[in-house]
Design an enzyme around this catalytic site. Structure first.
Site, short mmCIF file in Angstrom:
data_model
loop_
_atom_site.label_atom_id
_atom_site.label_comp_id
_atom_site.label_asym_id
_atom_site.label_seq_id
_atom_site.Cartn_x
_atom_site.Cartn_y
_atom_site.Cartn_z
N ASP A 131 0.82 -1.21 0.00
CA ASP A 131 0.00 0.00 0.00
C ASP A 131 0.86 1.27 0.00
O ASP A 131 2.09 1.19 -0.09
CB ASP A 131 -0.94 -0.07 1.22
CG ASP A 131 -2.33 0.45 0.90
OD1 ASP A 131 -2.45 1.33 0.03
OD2 ASP A 131 -3.29 0.00 1.55
N TRP A 166 -3.07 3.49 -5.72
CA TRP A 166 -4.34 4.11 -6.08
C TRP A 166 -4.26 4.95 -7.36
O TRP A 166 -5.01 5.93 -7.52
CB TRP A 166 -4.87 5.00 -4.94
CG TRP A 166 -4.59 4.48 -3.58
CD1 TRP A 166 -5.00 3.28 -3.09
CD2 TRP A 166 -3.83 5.11 -2.54
NE1 TRP A 166 -4.55 3.13 -1.80
CE2 TRP A 166 -3.84 4.23 -1.44
CE3 TRP A 166 -3.16 6.34 -2.43
CZ2 TRP A 166 -3.19 4.52 -0.24
CZ3 TRP A 166 -2.51 6.63 -1.24
CH2 TRP A 166 -2.53 5.74 -0.16
N GLY A 167 -3.33 4.62 -8.26
CA GLY A 167 -3.23 5.37 -9.52
C GLY A 167 -2.54 6.71 -9.37
O GLY A 167 -2.55 7.52 -10.31
N ASP A 188 -10.20 3.40 -3.95
CA ASP A 188 -10.87 2.17 -3.50
C ASP A 188 -12.26 2.01 -4.11
O ASP A 188 -13.04 2.96 -4.18
CB ASP A 188 -11.01 2.18 -1.97
CG ASP A 188 -9.67 1.94 -1.29
OD1 ASP A 188 -8.62 2.05 -1.96
OD2 ASP A 188 -9.70 1.64 -0.09
C1 GAL Z 1 -6.25 1.14 1.08
C2 GAL Z 1 -6.30 0.15 -0.05
C3 GAL Z 1 -7.37 -0.88 0.24
C4 GAL Z 1 -7.06 -1.57 1.55
C5 GAL Z 1 -6.89 -0.53 2.67
C6 GAL Z 1 -6.41 -1.15 3.97
O1 GAL Z 1 -5.24 2.07 0.85
O2 GAL Z 1 -6.55 0.82 -1.25
O3 GAL Z 1 -7.47 -1.80 -0.81
O4 GAL Z 1 -5.89 -2.33 1.42
O5 GAL Z 1 -5.95 0.47 2.29
O6 GAL Z 1 -6.24 -0.22 4.98
#
Ligand code: GAL
Length: 389
Positions: A131, A166-167, A188
């Site tokens: 992430d 996230w692109g 998301d």
């Molecule tokens: C976001 C991610 C999600 C999930 C989440 C967990 O940044 O895009 O898919 O992993 O964190 O906290």
């Protein structure tokens, strides 16, 4: 030589805990998902990775700087869980973050990349989702993904690397060279139609940035969730209709996205299973050449801003996957002139068409096929060229 079956060759398929369970995860749940994968045909259909997302560790590393699995959620430890999953012929995925902390505030791998990669390898991890939260502002994202890719490469284990920024920062321009096998290209997903539509439309002009070894990840599937998340943002109520979930799945298959199931597969109804396990759609997704699809006549004059378009993916056996999508409101007829595929009347070919969701042959057509598609629905065809004489 690289072949289908090698890590990252085709869009990865599996299940991820985040969409439905977020923080509420434990080893019994993960084991049960693995059991269902085997018993209900998901494994045999091609789904192989079972991935634990955020919230699996303690909030602090141990005295030696190691990540520690939360003993209440995972009393048997990660190695035993990985063994269980491997014994079922499946693969095990985990999650960390390029920043100092994960999005939910657990330790991230920033400046711990090599020791964490070794730890994941020791546990038997086959897939790492990585992430982008709490990344120091001055640090370059490309460098951090490249650093973790190298750490995984040096861990002694073949680990699929799933980037999740996230692109942002024009990731599609550099992530392939940084060493990820798949990369999140959008924010998301949420369990509603607007979110599915927004993601799909935002990626249509990015089809040249997806292909073998590094796939554009349009986020986990919400198919079959029906508002079942424990998280308000993802969607606790409502969800989508069966047609909307079907269209979502078809878009992800046609556009080459990884297929990571996000619903509670233990509770999946027959309509959900029929979508997720559809062999013809999976065959399109897993075509060995992973070509991007192209849009035929985007918004031609007579369709206006209707949200209707045709996507075409040329498959490695020479057949065509053709998707008629109606993302707009109201039933529409969506025409396809075969000259737009390069199949003119003069070339003497007809197209024999097969309906992938309806699982039936539609017959042989020349010059044109027009599909009548309900609002938020789709028709996915496979076309085979037939020549006279
Ligand atoms: C976001 C991610 C999600 C999930 C989440 C967990 O940044 O895009 O898919 O992993 O964190 O906290």
């Amino acid at each position: 030589m690289m072949t289908a079956g090698q890590t990252g060759f085709c869009p990865p398929m599996g299940w991820n805990s985040w969409n439905t369970f977020t923080w509420d995860i434990n080893e019994d749940l993960i084991r049960q998902v693995a059991d269902v994968f085997v018993a209900e045909g998901y494994r045999d259909a091609g789904y192989e990775y079972i991935v634990i997302d955020d919230c699996w560790s303690l909030k602090e590393r141990d005295a030696k700087g190691n990540l520690v699995a939360d003993p209440e959620k995972f009393p048997g430890g990660m190695k035993a869980l990985a063994d269980y999953i491997h014994d079922k012929g499946l693969k095990f995925g985990m999650y960390s973050c390029a920043g100092t902390h994960t999005c939910a505030g657990y330790p991230g791998s920033f400046e711990h990349e090599f020791e964490d990669a070794r730890q994941f390898a020791e546990w038997g991890v086959d897939y790492l989702k990585y992430d982008y939260c709490y990344k120091p502002r001055t640090m370059d994202g490309e460098l951090l993904y490249r650093r973790m890719a190298l750490a995984l490469r040096n861990s002694g284990r073949d680990i699929l690397f799933s980037a999740c920024n996230w692109g942002e920062d024009n990731v599609h321009g550099w992530i392939r060279s940084a060493g990820a096998h798949m990369y999140r290209s959008t924010g998301d997903i949420q369990d509603n139609w607007e979110s599915i539509k927004k993601i799909a439309l935002s990626q249509i002009d990015k089809m040249s940035y997806t292909g073998s070894f590094c796939h554009n990840d349009m986020d986990m599937l919400v198919v079959g969730m029906h508002g079942g998340s424990n998280n308000d943002f993802i969607g606790k109520i409502g969800g989508c209709t069966d047609a909307e979930y079907r269209t979502h799945f078809a878009l992800w298959c046609m556009m080459g996205s990884p297929l990571m199931i996000g619903c509670d597969v233990r509770e999946a109804d027959e309509a959900t299973k029929a979508v997720l396990l559809n062999p013809d759609l999976i065959r399109i997704s897993q075509d060995p050449e992973s070509r991007g699809s192209y849009v035929v006549n985007p918004e031609p004059q007579w369709l206006g801003n209707s949200g209707c378009f045709v996507l075409v993916r040329v498959l490695s056996d020479g057949e065509l996957a053709i998707g008629f999508f109606n993302l707009g409101e109201g039933r529409r007829e969506i025409p396809l002139q075969f000259w737009d595929l390069g199949i003119t009347y003069g070339c003497g070919a007809a197209l024999s068409l097969y309906d992938c969701f309806g699982q039936k042959e539609l017959g042989s057509f020349r010059e044109r096929f027009a599909a009548t598609v309900e609002s938020h629905d789709c028709l996915i065809l496979r076309g085979r060229l037939q020549y006279d004489g």
